[in-house]
Design a protein around this motif. Structure first.
Motif, PDB file in Angstrom:
ATOM      1  N   GLU A  97       0.862  -1.186   0.000  1.00  0.00           N
ATOM      2  CA  GLU A  97       0.000   0.000   0.000  1.00  0.00           C
ATOM      3  C   GLU A  97       0.897   1.235   0.000  1.00  0.00           C
ATOM      4  OE1 GLU A  97      -1.510   1.227   3.844  1.00  0.00           O
ATOM      5  OE2 GLU A  97      -1.109  -0.765   4.594  1.00  0.00           O
ATOM      6  N   GLY A  98       0.475   2.256  -0.725  1.00  0.00           N
ATOM      7  CA  GLY A  98       1.284   3.469  -0.748  1.00  0.00           C
ATOM      8  C   GLY A  98       2.251   3.494  -1.913  1.00  0.00           C
ATOM      9  N   GLY A  99       2.170   2.533  -2.806  1.00  0.00           N
ATOM     10  CA  GLY A  99       2.973   2.603  -4.021  1.00  0.00           C
ATOM     11  C   GLY A  99       4.131   1.641  -4.059  1.00  0.00           C
ATOM     12  N   SER A 100       4.857   1.504  -2.957  1.00  0.00           N
ATOM     13  CA  SER A 100       6.035   0.631  -2.931  1.00  0.00           C
ATOM     14  C   SER A 100       6.435   0.367  -1.487  1.00  0.00           C
ATOM     15  CB  SER A 100       7.197   1.284  -3.677  1.00  0.00           C
ATOM     16  OG  SER A 100       7.565   2.500  -3.028  1.00  0.00           O
ATOM     17  N   VAL A 101       7.184  -0.689  -1.313  1.00  0.00           N
ATOM     18  CA  VAL A 101       7.701  -1.002   0.030  1.00  0.00           C
ATOM     19  C   VAL A 101       8.587   0.155   0.512  1.00  0.00           C
ATOM     20  CG1 VAL A 101       9.113  -2.611   1.375  1.00  0.00           C
ATOM     21  CG2 VAL A 101       7.645  -3.487  -0.462  1.00  0.00           C
ATOM     22  N   GLY A 102       9.388   0.684  -0.397  1.00  0.00           N
ATOM     23  CA  GLY A 102      10.294   1.778  -0.021  1.00  0.00           C
ATOM     24  C   GLY A 102       9.546   2.988   0.516  1.00  0.00           C
ATOM     25  N   GLU A 103       8.477   3.364  -0.181  1.00  0.00           N
ATOM     26  CA  GLU A 103       7.680   4.520   0.269  1.00  0.00           C
ATOM     27  C   GLU A 103       6.980   4.243   1.595  1.00  0.00           C
ATOM     28  OE1 GLU A 103       5.410   6.533  -3.275  1.00  0.00           O
ATOM     29  OE2 GLU A 103       6.041   4.505  -3.812  1.00  0.00           O
ATOM     30  N   LEU A 104       6.473   3.000   1.701  1.00  0.00           N
ATOM     31  CA  LEU A 104       5.775   2.623   2.931  1.00  0.00           C
ATOM     32  C   LEU A 104       6.735   2.724   4.125  1.00  0.00           C
ATOM     33  CD1 LEU A 104       3.076   1.496   3.906  1.00  0.00           C
ATOM     34  CD2 LEU A 104       3.932  -0.803   3.391  1.00  0.00           C
ATOM     35  N   ILE A 105       7.942   2.224   3.941  1.00  0.00           N
ATOM     36  CA  ILE A 105       8.932   2.276   5.026  1.00  0.00           C
ATOM     37  C   ILE A 105       9.260   3.735   5.366  1.00  0.00           C
ATOM     38  CG2 ILE A 105      11.339   1.775   5.623  1.00  0.00           C
ATOM     39  CD1 ILE A 105      11.042  -0.841   4.014  1.00  0.00           C
ATOM     40  N   GLN A 106       9.446   4.551   4.324  1.00  0.00           N
ATOM     41  CA  GLN A 106       9.760   5.961   4.593  1.00  0.00           C
ATOM     42  C   GLN A 106       8.621   6.650   5.337  1.00  0.00           C
ATOM     43  OE1 GLN A 106      12.908   8.147   3.685  1.00  0.00           O
ATOM     44  NE2 GLN A 106      11.762   8.467   5.558  1.00  0.00           N
ATOM     45  N   ARG A 107       7.387   6.289   4.965  1.00  0.00           N
ATOM     46  CA  ARG A 107       6.235   6.895   5.632  1.00  0.00           C
ATOM     47  C   ARG A 107       6.131   6.460   7.098  1.00  0.00           C
ATOM     48  NH1 ARG A 107       0.956   5.103   3.052  1.00  0.00           N
ATOM     49  NH2 ARG A 107       0.823   3.733   4.840  1.00  0.00           N
ATOM     50  N   GLU A 108       6.375   5.172   7.333  1.00  0.00           N
ATOM     51  CA  GLU A 108       6.238   4.646   8.701  1.00  0.00           C
ATOM     52  C   GLU A 108       7.424   5.002   9.591  1.00  0.00           C
ATOM     53  OE1 GLU A 108       3.472   3.039   9.940  1.00  0.00           O
ATOM     54  OE2 GLU A 108       2.609   3.649   8.016  1.00  0.00           O
ATOM     55  N   PHE A 109       8.567   5.249   8.958  1.00  0.00           N
ATOM     56  CA  PHE A 109       9.771   5.605   9.721  1.00  0.00           C
ATOM     57  C   PHE A 109      10.327   6.921   9.165  1.00  0.00           C
ATOM     58  CE2 PHE A 109       9.128   1.081   9.965  1.00  0.00           C
ATOM     59  CZ  PHE A 109       9.274   0.823  11.320  1.00  0.00           C
ATOM     60  N   PRO A 110       9.601   8.015   9.423  1.00  0.00           N
ATOM     61  CA  PRO A 110       9.928   9.285   8.763  1.00  0.00           C
ATOM     62  C   PRO A 110      11.315   9.829   9.097  1.00  0.00           C
ATOM     63  CG  PRO A 110       8.218   9.575  10.438  1.00  0.00           C
ATOM     64  CD  PRO A 110       8.405   8.114  10.278  1.00  0.00           C
ATOM     65  N   GLU A 111      11.859   9.404  10.236  1.00  0.00           N
ATOM     66  CA  GLU A 111      13.185   9.930  10.601  1.00  0.00           C
ATOM     67  C   GLU A 111      14.335   9.113  10.018  1.00  0.00           C
ATOM     68  OE1 GLU A 111      13.711  11.556  14.609  1.00  0.00           O
ATOM     69  OE2 GLU A 111      11.630  10.976  14.924  1.00  0.00           O
ATOM     70  N   ALA A 112      14.004   7.971   9.431  1.00  0.00           N
ATOM     71  CA  ALA A 112      15.052   7.192   8.748  1.00  0.00           C
ATOM     72  C   ALA A 112      15.265   7.795   7.357  1.00  0.00           C
ATOM     73  CB  ALA A 112      14.615   5.742   8.630  1.00  0.00           C
ATOM     74  N   LYS A 113      16.484   7.682   6.873  1.00  0.00           N
ATOM     75  CA  LYS A 113      16.785   8.197   5.523  1.00  0.00           C
ATOM     76  C   LYS A 113      16.801   7.000   4.573  1.00  0.00           C
ATOM     77  CE  LYS A 113      19.443  11.831   7.685  1.00  0.00           C
ATOM     78  NZ  LYS A 113      20.796  12.307   8.034  1.00  0.00           N
ATOM     79  N   VAL A 114      15.618   6.687   4.054  1.00  0.00           N
ATOM     80  CA  VAL A 114      15.473   5.476   3.248  1.00  0.00           C
ATOM     81  C   VAL A 114      16.074   5.683   1.857  1.00  0.00           C
ATOM     82  CG1 VAL A 114      13.839   3.816   2.269  1.00  0.00           C
ATOM     83  CG2 VAL A 114      13.366   4.857   4.501  1.00  0.00           C
ATOM     84  N   VAL A 115      16.915   4.763   1.459  1.00  0.00           N
ATOM     85  CA  VAL A 115      17.459   4.756   0.095  1.00  0.00           C
ATOM     86  C   VAL A 115      17.144   3.391  -0.504  1.00  0.00           C
ATOM     87  CG1 VAL A 115      19.519   4.923  -1.359  1.00  0.00           C
ATOM     88  CG2 VAL A 115      19.325   6.357   0.691  1.00  0.00           C
ATOM     89  N   LYS A 116      16.333   3.396  -1.542  1.00  0.00           N
ATOM     90  CA  LYS A 116      16.010   2.140  -2.235  1.00  0.00           C
ATOM     91  C   LYS A 116      17.159   1.799  -3.167  1.00  0.00           C
ATOM     92  CE  LYS A 116      13.103  -1.135  -2.895  1.00  0.00           C
ATOM     93  NZ  LYS A 116      12.181  -1.724  -1.905  1.00  0.00           N
ATOM     94  N   ALA A 117      17.670   0.599  -3.058  1.00  0.00           N
ATOM     95  CA  ALA A 117      18.810   0.212  -3.902  1.00  0.00           C
ATOM     96  C   ALA A 117      18.919  -1.308  -3.956  1.00  0.00           C
ATOM     97  CB  ALA A 117      20.108   0.791  -3.327  1.00  0.00           C
ATOM     98  N   LEU A 118      19.520  -1.807  -4.979  1.00  0.00           N
ATOM     99  CA  LEU A 118      19.934  -3.210  -5.130  1.00  0.00           C
ATOM    100  C   LEU A 118      18.795  -4.205  -5.338  1.00  0.00           C
ATOM    101  CD1 LEU A 118      22.711  -3.322  -2.349  1.00  0.00           C
ATOM    102  CD2 LEU A 118      23.130  -3.438  -4.818  1.00  0.00           C
ATOM    103  N   ASN A 119      17.524  -3.768  -5.236  1.00  0.00           N
ATOM    104  CA  ASN A 119      16.413  -4.718  -5.320  1.00  0.00           C
ATOM    105  C   ASN A 119      16.180  -5.234  -6.738  1.00  0.00           C
ATOM    106  OD1 ASN A 119      15.321  -2.090  -6.100  1.00  0.00           O
ATOM    107  ND2 ASN A 119      13.382  -3.167  -6.282  1.00  0.00           N
ATOM    108  N   THR A 120      16.876  -4.656  -7.723  1.00  0.00           N
ATOM    109  CA  THR A 120      16.636  -5.031  -9.123  1.00  0.00           C
ATOM    110  C   THR A 120      17.628  -6.071  -9.652  1.00  0.00           C
ATOM    111  OG1 THR A 120      17.950  -3.114  -9.808  1.00  0.00           O
ATOM    112  CG2 THR A 120      15.554  -2.820  -9.740  1.00  0.00           C
TER     113      THR A 120
END
Ligand SMILES: NC(=O)c1ccc[n+]([C@@H]2O[C@H](COP(=O)([O-])OP(=O)(O)OC[C@H]3O[C@@H](n4cnc5c(N)ncnc54)[C@H](OP(=O)(O)O)[C@@H]3O)[C@@H](O)[C@H]2O)c1
Length: 203
Positions: A97-120
């Motif tokens: 929900e929310g478009g992607s796992v990366g976005e969901l994590i960033q939304r739920e953990f707003p103080e973390a600096k999420v960088v999506k990488a290597l999943n491809t």
């Protein structure tokens, strides 16, 4: 650097092994402590930088166990995909929900600096891109420019050339990175293996 790697699957173990080879102090996190893993919380607390290498359908649970306070202010490299194997293989690629796992994590953990990488790419390609000959590309995205620069530096230490790490923009670009995996799983069947990648050619 002290790094926490959340996840005991092939990805977590492969990335942890590479990081140790490069001289980093790594703790691997799991739901339960074992011979070579500690609880998620301990691994996250240890890391100056944290990798999320957990099952993408359960990443929020794993990161909650890791603890919001142990992720706040830190770079969180999100490698996860939400795959549904309930209908067999190839899996259906979910975007959460929310478009992607990366976005969901960033939304739920707003103080973390999420960088999506290597999943491809497959785990063996993540840490040694030379197993695929020729030029090929890796994608990163995230809201924090400095966090992306740090992750790009780490990826270069894995062997990724700087000009083959394509910054797609903010974390909403994780949608594209995760959606691509639907094509990846089809390609794996066609090329007959997982040691492959794509190269963006433009005129
Ligand atoms: N395999 C690849 O080459 C590849 C390539 C690109 C991206 N990815 C993505 O990278 C991630 C890791 O993949 P993987 O194949 O190494 O392992 P995986 O089997 O997808 O995930 C294993 C990890 O997820 C944790 N986990 C599972 N269910 C959980 C739950 N309910 N609550 C909390 N944690 C839970 C496990 O915890 P325990 O340690 O306690 O068992 C384990 O650490 C996945 O998101 C995958 O889609 C994989």
């Amino acid at each position: 650097m002290r790094i926490g790697v959340l996840g005991t699957g092939v990805v977590g173990r492969t990335i942890a092994g590479k990081l140790r080879e490069l001289g980093h102090e790594v703790l691997v996190g799991s739901r339960s402590a074992g011979e070579d893993a500690v609880p998620f919380e301990k691994a996250a607390a240890h890391g100056e930088l944290v990798f999320n290498c957990t099952n993408g359908n359960s990443s929020l649970e794993a990161l909650s166990a890791a603890g919001e306070k142990h992720l706040a202010g830190k770079v969180l490299v999100d490698v996860a995909n939400a795959l549904d194997f309930s209908q067999g293989s190839p899996p259906v690629v979910g975007l959460g929900e929310g478009g992607s796992v990366g976005e969901l994590i960033q939304r739920e953990f707003p103080e973390a600096k999420v960088v999506k990488a290597l999943n491809t790419v497959n785990a063996n390609v993540m840490v040694d891109p030379r197993v695929v000959p020729g030029e090929h590309d890796l994608f990163i995205s995230g809201n924090d420019a400095e966090a992306k620069t740090r992750v790009a530096g780490l990826l270069q230490s894995f062997g990724w050339p700087a000009d083959r790490i394509l910054d797609l923009g903010d974390i909403t670009a994780a949608r594209g990175q995760e959606a691509y995996v639907a094509l990846w799983v089809q390609l794996m069947g066609v090329v007959g293996g997982a040691t492959f990648n794509i190269h963006v050619v433009h005129g």
